[in-house]
Write a protein that holds these residues in place. Structure first.
Motif, PDB file in Angstrom:
ATOM      1  N   GLU A 182       0.813  -1.221   0.000  1.00 48.44           N
ATOM      2  CA  GLU A 182       0.000   0.000   0.000  1.00 48.44           C
ATOM      3  C   GLU A 182       0.843   1.267   0.000  1.00 48.44           C
ATOM      4  OE1 GLU A 182      -3.750  -1.881   2.557  1.00 48.44           O
ATOM      5  OE2 GLU A 182      -2.092  -0.891   3.579  1.00 48.44           O
ATOM      6  N   THR A 183       2.083   1.156   0.465  1.00 48.08           N
ATOM      7  CA  THR A 183       2.884   2.369   0.645  1.00 48.08           C
ATOM      8  C   THR A 183       4.012   2.503  -0.377  1.00 48.08           C
ATOM      9  OG1 THR A 183       4.140   1.142   2.296  1.00 48.08           O
ATOM     10  CG2 THR A 183       2.434   2.639   3.115  1.00 48.08           C
ATOM     11  N   LEU A 184       4.559   1.387  -0.816  1.00 47.56           N
ATOM     12  CA  LEU A 184       5.646   1.463  -1.807  1.00 47.56           C
ATOM     13  C   LEU A 184       5.032   1.503  -3.199  1.00 47.56           C
ATOM     14  CD1 LEU A 184       8.141  -1.077  -0.199  1.00 47.56           C
ATOM     15  CD2 LEU A 184       8.316   1.414  -0.203  1.00 47.56           C
ATOM     16  N   THR A 185       4.269   2.541  -3.437  1.00 41.68           N
ATOM     17  CA  THR A 185       3.604   2.690  -4.730  1.00 41.68           C
ATOM     18  C   THR A 185       4.391   3.681  -5.575  1.00 41.68           C
ATOM     19  OG1 THR A 185       2.273   4.538  -3.972  1.00 41.68           O
ATOM     20  CG2 THR A 185       1.355   2.331  -3.625  1.00 41.68           C
ATOM     21  N   PRO A 186       4.239   3.617  -6.898  1.00 41.00           N
ATOM     22  CA  PRO A 186       4.950   4.566  -7.761  1.00 41.00           C
ATOM     23  C   PRO A 186       4.680   6.014  -7.367  1.00 41.00           C
ATOM     24  CG  PRO A 186       3.947   2.829  -9.072  1.00 41.00           C
ATOM     25  CD  PRO A 186       3.475   2.617  -7.666  1.00 41.00           C
ATOM     26  N   LEU A 187       3.437   6.307  -6.992  1.00 43.46           N
ATOM     27  CA  LEU A 187       3.072   7.678  -6.657  1.00 43.46           C
ATOM     28  C   LEU A 187       3.811   8.163  -5.406  1.00 43.46           C
ATOM     29  CD1 LEU A 187       1.092   9.684  -7.940  1.00 43.46           C
ATOM     30  CD2 LEU A 187      -0.533   9.098  -6.111  1.00 43.46           C
ATOM     31  N   ILE A 188       3.745   7.359  -4.345  1.00 45.23           N
ATOM     32  CA  ILE A 188       4.349   7.768  -3.071  1.00 45.23           C
ATOM     33  C   ILE A 188       5.870   7.793  -3.181  1.00 45.23           C
ATOM     34  CG2 ILE A 188       4.672   7.116  -0.642  1.00 45.23           C
ATOM     35  CD1 ILE A 188       1.782   5.980  -0.734  1.00 45.23           C
ATOM     36  N   VAL A 189       6.437   6.737  -3.764  1.00 46.04           N
ATOM     37  CA  VAL A 189       7.895   6.662  -3.859  1.00 46.04           C
ATOM     38  C   VAL A 189       8.428   7.756  -4.796  1.00 46.04           C
ATOM     39  CG1 VAL A 189       9.811   5.212  -4.663  1.00 46.04           C
ATOM     40  CG2 VAL A 189       8.023   4.225  -3.227  1.00 46.04           C
ATOM     41  N   GLY A 190       7.682   8.047  -5.850  1.00 44.25           N
ATOM     42  CA  GLY A 190       8.079   9.107  -6.766  1.00 44.25           C
ATOM     43  C   GLY A 190       8.052  10.459  -6.084  1.00 44.25           C
ATOM     44  N   ASP A 191       6.973  10.685  -5.338  1.00 41.58           N
ATOM     45  CA  ASP A 191       6.771  11.952  -4.658  1.00 41.58           C
ATOM     46  C   ASP A 191       7.794  12.203  -3.556  1.00 41.58           C
ATOM     47  OD1 ASP A 191       4.677  13.599  -5.413  1.00 41.58           O
ATOM     48  OD2 ASP A 191       3.887  13.574  -3.360  1.00 41.58           O
ATOM     49  N   VAL A 192       8.002  11.195  -2.731  1.00 39.66           N
ATOM     50  CA  VAL A 192       8.799  11.359  -1.517  1.00 39.66           C
ATOM     51  C   VAL A 192      10.295  11.193  -1.792  1.00 39.66           C
ATOM     52  CG1 VAL A 192       9.256  10.358   0.761  1.00 39.66           C
ATOM     53  CG2 VAL A 192       6.895  10.682  -0.004  1.00 39.66           C
ATOM     54  N   PHE A 193      10.642  10.227  -2.615  1.00 43.05           N
ATOM     55  CA  PHE A 193      12.062   9.911  -2.827  1.00 43.05           C
ATOM     56  C   PHE A 193      12.567  10.349  -4.198  1.00 43.05           C
ATOM     57  CE2 PHE A 193      10.637   6.818   0.311  1.00 43.05           C
ATOM     58  CZ  PHE A 193      11.650   6.885   1.246  1.00 43.05           C
ATOM     59  N   ASN A 194      11.654  10.770  -5.060  1.00 44.28           N
ATOM     60  CA  ASN A 194      12.025  11.082  -6.423  1.00 44.28           C
ATOM     61  C   ASN A 194      12.677   9.872  -7.110  1.00 44.28           C
ATOM     62  OD1 ASN A 194      12.087  12.743  -8.636  1.00 44.28           O
ATOM     63  ND2 ASN A 194      14.114  13.572  -8.160  1.00 44.28           N
ATOM     64  N   LEU A 195      12.104   8.708  -6.832  1.00 38.28           N
ATOM     65  CA  LEU A 195      12.599   7.474  -7.438  1.00 38.28           C
ATOM     66  C   LEU A 195      11.473   6.848  -8.243  1.00 38.28           C
ATOM     67  CD1 LEU A 195      14.439   5.748  -4.445  1.00 38.28           C
ATOM     68  CD2 LEU A 195      15.497   6.736  -6.472  1.00 38.28           C
TER      69      LEU A 195
END
Ligand code: ADP
Ligand code: MG
Length: 268
Positions: free
Chosen positions: A222-235
């Motif tokens: 639920e948390t390691l999603t493209p949206l969240i990881v992209g937003d928070v880590f720029n990955l």
């Protein structure tokens, strides 16, 4: 799932006009392995220290088994919580086994000496540092020292184990080994992890921090999603099928816009 062991209710930490953690709310159930992730400076260590009762929230509250954690005495806290920090500096002349024995101090008198010795030996064995038992801490490498600190925490037999970047001195193979060792302890664990690929294999729950806030909580899926990881880590996050095992692989790709937009990287 078990009962709620820890509960942060709008926990906030402000110091010198800075808000290090803003209104963090989360619950940790018994048996959970919670990973706290986020970029450098997001407030992870501060949140961890509040959850462990080492820092009192400046507003909001942390509850341990339903009771406000600021009311725990230092001794009660030491019996319940083991904390392995990012920059703990054990006395370097101490022998490893003496250092690990310090984990028994909160329980002094509750067990026989023979029992305490057995628990220490078991903790050394569990963290794979028995061979260093008679060496001074100062003679160990960073990674060995990290395992010795874990052994001390294991000897403490805590209700909750807190780890702040427990793998940062280890080589890649040893990182997943240490985390699977921790998972095998079956102790409720809250760990700040900076190694994203190790989060899903290790954690049952994840709290994502960004700019002092908990911006997402849930399972790794639920948390390691493209949206969240992209937003928070720029990955960029890619889920690939493992070529030889029956499971998915998560690959984290750095987005380096300055490189991609470099004139020589472009085709005419
Ligand atoms: P993380 O563990 O996610 O890297 P920390 O919780 O250690 O982040 O720190 C969050 C931010 O607060 C960092 O930018 C850090 O520099 C800052 N900070 C830490 N301690 C203090 C302090 N005593 N006073 C002011 N700022 C602090
Ligand atoms: Mg930190």
């Amino acid at each position: 799932m078990g009962h709620v062991v820890l509960n942060a209710d709008g926990a906030t930490y402000r110091i010198a006009g800075e808000t290090l953690v803003a209104e963090a709310s989360l619950t940790v159930q018994c048996g959970t392995r919670l990973a706290i992730i986020g970029p450098n400076g997001a407030g992870k260590s501060t949140l961890l220290r509040m959850l462990a009762g080492l820092l009192a929230p400046t507003s909001g509250a942390i509850y341990f088994n339903g009771a406000s954690s600021v009311r725990l005495t230092a001794r009660e806290r030491a019996r319940m919580f083991a904390f392995v920090g990012q920059s703990d500096a054990p006395e370097l002349r101490l022998l490893v086994e003496d250092y690990v024995s310090l984990g028994r101090i909160p329980h002094a008198g509750a067990f026989s000496r023979a029992m305490d010795r057995e628990i220490v030996a078991e903790a050394l064995h569990c963290a794979k540092v028995s061979q260093f038992a008679r060496r001074a801490i100062g003679s160990l490498s960073g990674g060995e020292r990290q395992r010795v600190q874990l052994a001390r925490a294991i000897a403490q037999q805590p209700a909750v184990l807190f780890l702040d970047e427990p793998t940062n001195h280890l080589d890649p193979g040893a990182r997943s080994e240490l985390l699977s060792l921790v998972a095998g302890l079956n102790v409720t664990t809250i760990a700040v992890l900076h190694d994203l690929p190790l989060v899903a294999p290790f954690a049952t729950q994840v709290a994502v921090m960004h700019r002092s806030r908990v911006v997402a909580t849930g399972t790794p899926d639920e948390t390691l999603t493209p949206l969240i990881v992209g937003d928070v880590f720029n990955l960029e996050i890619l889920r690939l099928r493992h070529p030889s095992h029956d499971r998915d692989l998560m690959v984290f790709e750095t987005q380096v816009p300055s490189l991609l937009s470099h004139p020589h990287a472009r085709s005419a």
